[in-house]
Each structure stands twice: as C-alpha cells, then as structure tokens.
Write a protein that holds these residues in place. Structure first.
Motif, mmCIF file in Angstrom:
data_model
loop_
_atom_site.group_PDB
_atom_site.id
_atom_site.type_symbol
_atom_site.label_atom_id
_atom_site.label_comp_id
_atom_site.label_asym_id
_atom_site.label_seq_id
_atom_site.Cartn_x
_atom_site.Cartn_y
_atom_site.Cartn_z
ATOM 1 N N VAL A 62 10.233 -13.252 -37.645
ATOM 2 C CA VAL A 62 10.460 -11.586 -37.137
ATOM 3 C C VAL A 62 9.187 -10.954 -37.444
ATOM 4 C CG1 VAL A 62 11.738 -9.597 -38.153
ATOM 5 C CG2 VAL A 62 12.854 -11.677 -37.854
ATOM 6 N N GLU A 63 8.402 -11.146 -38.479
ATOM 7 C CA GLU A 63 7.187 -10.536 -38.619
ATOM 8 C C GLU A 63 6.094 -10.776 -37.461
ATOM 9 O OE1 GLU A 63 6.313 -8.279 -41.042
ATOM 10 O OE2 GLU A 63 8.400 -8.510 -41.567
ATOM 11 N N LYS A 64 6.157 -12.117 -37.013
ATOM 12 C CA LYS A 64 5.265 -12.568 -35.920
ATOM 13 C C LYS A 64 5.708 -11.773 -34.457
ATOM 14 C CE LYS A 64 3.907 -16.630 -33.532
ATOM 15 N NZ LYS A 64 4.025 -17.870 -33.382
ATOM 16 N N GLU A 78 16.099 -8.596 -35.938
ATOM 17 C CA GLU A 78 15.722 -8.187 -37.208
ATOM 18 C C GLU A 78 16.886 -7.688 -38.140
ATOM 19 O OE1 GLU A 78 12.327 -5.415 -39.713
ATOM 20 O OE2 GLU A 78 12.780 -4.919 -37.530
ATOM 21 N N LYS A 128 12.184 -15.195 -41.613
ATOM 22 C CA LYS A 128 11.409 -13.558 -41.842
ATOM 23 C C LYS A 128 10.021 -13.719 -41.264
ATOM 24 C CE LYS A 128 9.987 -10.714 -45.647
ATOM 25 N NZ LYS A 128 9.529 -10.685 -47.219
ATOM 26 N N ASP A 129 9.403 -14.820 -41.400
ATOM 27 C CA ASP A 129 8.237 -15.011 -40.719
ATOM 28 C C ASP A 129 8.173 -15.051 -39.139
ATOM 29 O OD1 ASP A 129 7.024 -15.541 -43.242
ATOM 30 O OD2 ASP A 129 7.340 -17.830 -43.053
ATOM 31 N N TYR A 146 18.774 -10.736 -39.122
ATOM 32 C CA TYR A 146 17.991 -11.317 -40.623
ATOM 33 C C TYR A 146 18.548 -10.497 -41.638
ATOM 34 C CZ TYR A 146 14.467 -11.786 -44.105
ATOM 35 O OH TYR A 146 13.944 -12.074 -45.287
ATOM 36 N N LYS A 159 6.910 -8.938 -34.487
ATOM 37 C CA LYS A 159 6.419 -7.377 -34.664
ATOM 38 C C LYS A 159 5.290 -7.221 -34.469
ATOM 39 C CE LYS A 159 9.445 -5.399 -38.239
ATOM 40 N NZ LYS A 159 9.555 -4.485 -39.738
ATOM 41 N N LYS A 160 4.582 -8.242 -34.811
ATOM 42 C CA LYS A 160 3.006 -8.340 -34.702
ATOM 43 C C LYS A 160 2.647 -8.352 -33.108
ATOM 44 C CE LYS A 160 1.481 -9.828 -39.116
ATOM 45 N NZ LYS A 160 0.928 -10.817 -39.797
ATOM 46 N N GLU A 184 3.386 -4.957 -31.337
ATOM 47 C CA GLU A 184 2.780 -3.943 -31.588
ATOM 48 C C GLU A 184 1.370 -4.176 -30.729
ATOM 49 O OE1 GLU A 184 1.673 -4.370 -35.663
ATOM 50 O OE2 GLU A 184 3.726 -3.284 -36.280
#
Length: 117
Positions: free
Chosen positions: A5-7, A28, A2-3, A31, A9-10, A13
C-alpha cells in the motif's frame, strides 16, 4: 500488505488519475479493516463508494456490506445518517444484501431488540 500500500501511494504521488486514487482507497481501506483500524477503513470506503471500480477484489454489494459494517462501528449518529443511512449509493443495493438494511435501520432507529436478534 502494508508495504504494498505504501509503495502504491508513492507511485500514485508521482502520477495517477482519479480512478487509480479511488482504487488505492479501497485497497488501503481493506488493509485497515484487516488490521482493525475501522475508523480509517470507514472513511476510505465512504470516499470511494460513489466511484467504486475495484471489482477484482470483490463485488459492489460486498463493498457496500463492508462499508456499512465498519461505519456502524465507528461513525457517530449524525455522520452515519448523512453518509450511510441516506446515501443513494448504499440505498440502491442495501436491500439486495440479506439482513443489512434491518441491521442498519434498527441500530439507527434505536430498536435494539431487532438489532440484537
């Protein structure tokens, strides 16, 4: 995971192209499939099916298999028909995947004896 995927995404962006965006959708979606959030996985997979390039994870046939299975579980009949049953991207390979075509069409056509056999 999860971390990661979040990284990603950032990072996207801050700058990224459509190919990376679609790759992120597949990662994602995988996941979400792993944590049993099938509706989110189905939406992401359906968004990425036309431009799948994430061959380092799995083949296109495997991706179509995952997409169809999570879509069967989560989508209503109308959406299933338009986005899965009649989707040209899925129709091109569904017959190459054993039993998947019969599984999908028997559910959609309400042939439950075939669906459960």
């Amino acid at each position: 995971v999860k971390d990661g995927v979040e990284k990603a995404k950032k990072m996207f962006e801050s700058g990224g192209d459509w190919e990376r965006k679609n790759r992120l959708k597949v990662y994602e979606g995988l996941y979400f499939m792993a944590v049993r959030e099938f509706k989110k996985a189905a939406m992401l997979f359906l968004d990425a099916i036309a431009t799948f390039t994430t061959y380092e994870l799995f083949s296109y046939k495997t991706f179509v298999f995952y997409t169809v299975v999570v879509s069967i579980v989560t989508l209503d009949r109308v959406t299933l028909k338009t986005k899965v049953v009649d989707a040209p991207e899925i129709l091109t390979v569904i017959d190459q995947i054993p039993c998947l075509s019969q599984f999908l069409t028997s559910l959609y056509d309400c042939e439950y004896l075939n669906f459960f056999s």
